[in-house]
Write an enzyme that holds these catalytic residues in place. Structure first.
Site, mmCIF file in Angstrom:
data_model
loop_
_atom_site.group_PDB
_atom_site.id
_atom_site.type_symbol
_atom_site.label_atom_id
_atom_site.label_comp_id
_atom_site.label_asym_id
_atom_site.label_seq_id
_atom_site.Cartn_x
_atom_site.Cartn_y
_atom_site.Cartn_z
ATOM 1 N N HIS A 201 -12.626 2.736 2.981
ATOM 2 C CA HIS A 201 -12.330 2.801 1.537
ATOM 3 C C HIS A 201 -13.845 1.964 0.920
ATOM 4 C CE1 HIS A 201 -9.256 4.004 0.027
ATOM 5 N NE2 HIS A 201 -8.760 4.076 0.851
ATOM 6 N N HIS B 243 -7.888 -1.048 -4.418
ATOM 7 C CA HIS B 243 -7.646 -0.577 -3.150
ATOM 8 C C HIS B 243 -9.836 -1.882 -3.352
ATOM 9 C CE1 HIS B 243 -5.375 2.832 -2.864
ATOM 10 N NE2 HIS B 243 -5.567 2.826 -1.774
ATOM 11 N N GLU C 81 -9.815 10.131 -5.246
ATOM 12 C CA GLU C 81 -8.859 9.915 -4.744
ATOM 13 C C GLU C 81 -7.921 11.047 -3.951
ATOM 14 O OE1 GLU C 81 -5.162 9.026 -7.356
ATOM 15 O OE2 GLU C 81 -3.717 8.489 -5.206
ATOM 16 N N HIS D 121 -9.207 10.255 5.393
ATOM 17 C CA HIS D 121 -8.580 9.082 6.555
ATOM 18 C C HIS D 121 -7.576 10.541 7.285
ATOM 19 C CE1 HIS D 121 -6.147 6.034 4.370
ATOM 20 N NE2 HIS D 121 -7.263 5.843 3.213
ATOM 21 N N HIS E 128 1.454 4.214 -3.478
ATOM 22 C CA HIS E 128 1.106 4.975 -3.462
ATOM 23 C C HIS E 128 2.097 6.402 -3.656
ATOM 24 C CE1 HIS E 128 -3.300 5.585 -1.785
ATOM 25 N NE2 HIS E 128 -3.298 4.962 -1.364
ATOM 26 N N HIS F 36 -11.618 11.089 -0.261
ATOM 27 C CA HIS F 36 -10.532 10.178 -0.268
ATOM 28 C C HIS F 36 -9.429 10.836 1.283
ATOM 29 C CE1 HIS F 36 -6.638 7.742 -0.115
ATOM 30 N NE2 HIS F 36 -7.580 6.963 0.615
ATOM 31 N N HIS G 85 0.770 -1.167 -0.010
ATOM 32 C CA HIS G 85 -0.115 0.010 -0.352
ATOM 33 C C HIS G 85 0.791 1.081 -0.301
ATOM 34 C CE1 HIS G 85 -2.969 2.784 1.451
ATOM 35 N NE2 HIS G 85 -3.372 2.586 0.633
HETATM 36 CU CU CU Z 1 -7.346 5.257 1.690
#
Ligand code: CU
Length: 625
Positions: free
Chosen positions: A340, A181, A285, A304, A160, A300, A156
């Site tokens: 997610h 995801h 995103e 977080h 990114h 998104h 992950h």
């Molecule tokens: Cu995420």
């Protein structure tokens, strides 16, 4: 301040000696307190710009941090390679446990040459990856072993890194953001179903986040705070001095996204844009390809940040952020999957609105699949379609301080006995056919009782590969270890030091962990459905002459278009009208299914019953050496 050398990075020769990059991650000197203080100053100067200082509480989900990181990466990548490594080494020596330094080091080196092989981050920044096992009575702890697998965090984190949202999106980045995801969710659900925990439920605006978040979390990683169970959200979150996020604003962005998906139109600054999965993914995103950040925001990433700040919404108490703040630690937190699942609900609405495939959209003239079987490689213990998983102790060599004094961390992880697919193909045409085989796996627990549409998004991609099939009947074999989903091979610091690194292919560190390719199943044997469809690679392939390299399914190809023209997840990328996989198999001749049993054993040699054939045990032992 150290002057920048502003040459183009493309003028530097390829740097084959990967071991010479190691000092960027494992500084050659010891770091005494005085050394760290002086290194701090030098490290900051290495970044060429006073605005690019090392960020202590770095988060890839903070747009401000990412812009600052992008600035540092762009400046650093202009340095000649030896100066770059020197600068990175200085920074690492000054900030040995900094996620920010690791992040920009990896991005800067790959900005110069994406084929460079870098040491795995769980070895060079172990403090972010290894904590003591989670204890306590929370039923979610039953899946800690999966969420805390270092390979998931590495995958992950690296995904990114190679798809930063503060740069122009790479080919089909938005679509891959959604698909990668979604596949994490499908794999997580597979494990949940095996434990009778039910599929993960969404948590986000309109999806239960006005009620307390029932999942707490304590990953015991330094610098990441715990979250008690049943925490409510605040209305306002403050990040730094001047950045405020109102929870209601995220609700508004969510509403606008659903509205746009329903209308089939995203509102761009210069007019309407038809919704595609790629454009929608870019917008959610939200990367530089977002249709319109003023309307759709930064949903998104802000989710977080908000969830990571639940303990201290306005930063009044200086409490460290929770796991959701980092791409490395977020997958350890159960709420990552709930958040997610909410994000995927937006994509799922788009998938649902697509016109379903008809038989003629799926079939290929002259090609039919007769059967598929899976066999543990060289292992007679299981038999046909009997797959074996087991938990094992894995020893990870890490470098938390002095590179000459590695520290071994032991963790219990899942693994499986490697297996082979055998697919019988009939080609009634006169010419050889170049076929792409797409292999998926779904839990029969999910498939029972409902329609295929209800469980469409539980299908886990296992592999995608290309093979030439001559006229007639042919058995095509494929090893599980060659899967296009997993990292092609694990490369360690030791491999790099000793030159045991081949130059074939590009290993960006992105890829599903090899040990988690096959879900764990159950001790009594969990039934699962394998689904294979073969289609024409001359039509589907962007460049049909090229094979599909490892980890391409979830990570794409470095500096190249995503090689498969079909929508990601095909044929489960949209609403499906077949009632069951069996119906699909009957009507679409170029697909085939089989039921397999995934049994979790105490060790790979364990037999389901007690009598032992010495020869069988010997064979199965060879396999795990
Ligand atoms: Cu995420």
């Amino acid at each position: 301040m150290k002057p920048c050398s502003c040459r183009s990075s493309s003028s530097f020769p390829r740097y084959a000696a990967h071991s010479e990059l190691l000092p960027a991650f494992l500084p050659r000197r010891h770091t005494t307190r005085d050394q760290i203080l002086s290194d701090n100053a030098r490290a900051n100067n290495c970044l060429c710009s006073p605005s690019c200082e090392v960020i202590d509480d770095f988060s890839t989900f903070s747009e401000a941090h990412m812009i600052q990181a992008g600035c540092a990466v762009a400046q650093l990548a202009r340095l000649p390679r030896s100066s770059l490594v020197d600068a990175l080494e200085t920074m690492k020596a000054g900030h040995p446990h900094s996620e920010y330094v690791e992040y920009i080091s990896r991005r800067a080196l790959h900005a110069q040459d994406p084929t460079l092989i870098l040491p795995p981050i769980h070895q060079t920044l172990p403090s972010l990856f290894f904590g003591p096992p989670e204890g306590g009575r929370d039923p979610e702890h039953r899946l800690s072993w999966w969420r805390e697998d270092p390979g998931i965090a590495t995958h992950h984190f690296n995904w990114h890194i190679y798809y930063p949202y503060t740069e122009p999106p790479r080919d089909r980045q938005g679509e891959l953001f959604a698909y990668m995801h979604q596949q994490m969710l499908a794999r997580y659900d597979f494990e949940r179903l095996a434990l009778d925990m039910g599929r993960v439920t969404a948590y986000g605006p309109g999806y239960g986040w006005n009620s307390p978040l029932k999942e707490g979390c304590n990953i015991r990683i330094p610098g990441k705070s715990f979250r008690p169970a049943n925490m409510p959200l605040a209305h306002l979150y403050r990040f730094g001095w001047c950045s405020v996020t109102l929870v209601d604003v995220l609700s508004r962005h969510k509403d606008m996204l659903f509205y746009s998906v329903a209308r089939g139109i995203l509102e761009g600054p210069e007019g309407n844009i038809p919704v595609s999965m790629d454009h929608l993914g870019n917008t959610v995103e939200a990367n530089m390809g977002s249709a319109n950040k003023k309307i759709y925001g930064n949903l998104h990433n802000q989710g977080h940040n908000i969830i990571a700040s639940m303990n201290d919404p306005e930063g009044e108490y200086g409490i460290e952020k929770g796991p959701m703040i980092s791409t490395a630690t977020a997958p350890k937190d159960p709420v990552f999957y709930r958040w997610h699942k909410f994000i995927d609900a937006i994509f799922e609405t788009f998938r649902y609105n697509q016109v379903p495939y008809e038989v003629e959209d799926l079939e290929m003239a002259g090609i039919s699949l007769e059967s598929v079987s899976l066999n543990c490689h060289g292992n007679k213990v299981g038999g046909d379609n009997a797959l074996i998983t087991f938990m094992k102790e894995q020893h990870y060599v890490t470098y938390p301080g002095n590179p000459e004094q590695p520290v071994t961390v032991t963790k219990e992880i899942l693994d499986h006995v490697p297996f082979r697919y055998t697919i019988k193909v009939r080609n009634t045409g006169a010419e050889p056919a170049l076929l792409v085989f797409r292999i998926f796996l779904a839990s029969c627990v999910g498939l029972e009782g409902g329609s295929l549409e209800e469980v469409r998004n539980t299908f886990v991609e296992m592999d995608k590969f290309v093979d030439l099939v001559p006229p007639g009947i042919l058995e095509v074999s494929r090893e599980s270890t060659d899967s296009s989903v997993i990292l092609p091979e694990e490369i360690t610091v030791d491999d790099i030091k000793s030159g045991r690194v081949s130059e074939e292919g590009v290993r960006c560190g992105c890829g599903w962990p090899r040990n988690l390719l096959l879900p764990r199943g159950t001790p009594g044997g969990m039934k699962a459905k394998v689904f294979v469809i073969a289609t024409d690679w001359m039509v589907d392939g962007v460049n049909p002459d090229e094979a599909l390299p490892g980890s391409v399914s979830y990570c794409g190809k470095t500096n190249a278009p995503y090689p498969d023209k079909r929508d990601m997840g095909f044929p489960f990328d949209r609403a499906i009208e077949f009632g069951s996989v069996e119906e699909m198999e009957r009507k679409v001749r170029n697909c085939v299914t089989a039921t397999v049993t995934i049994s979790q054993r105490k060790h790979p040699q364990q037999r389901p019953s007690s009598p032992k054939d010495p020869q069988e045990v010997e064979n199965s032992f060879v396999l795990v050496k």
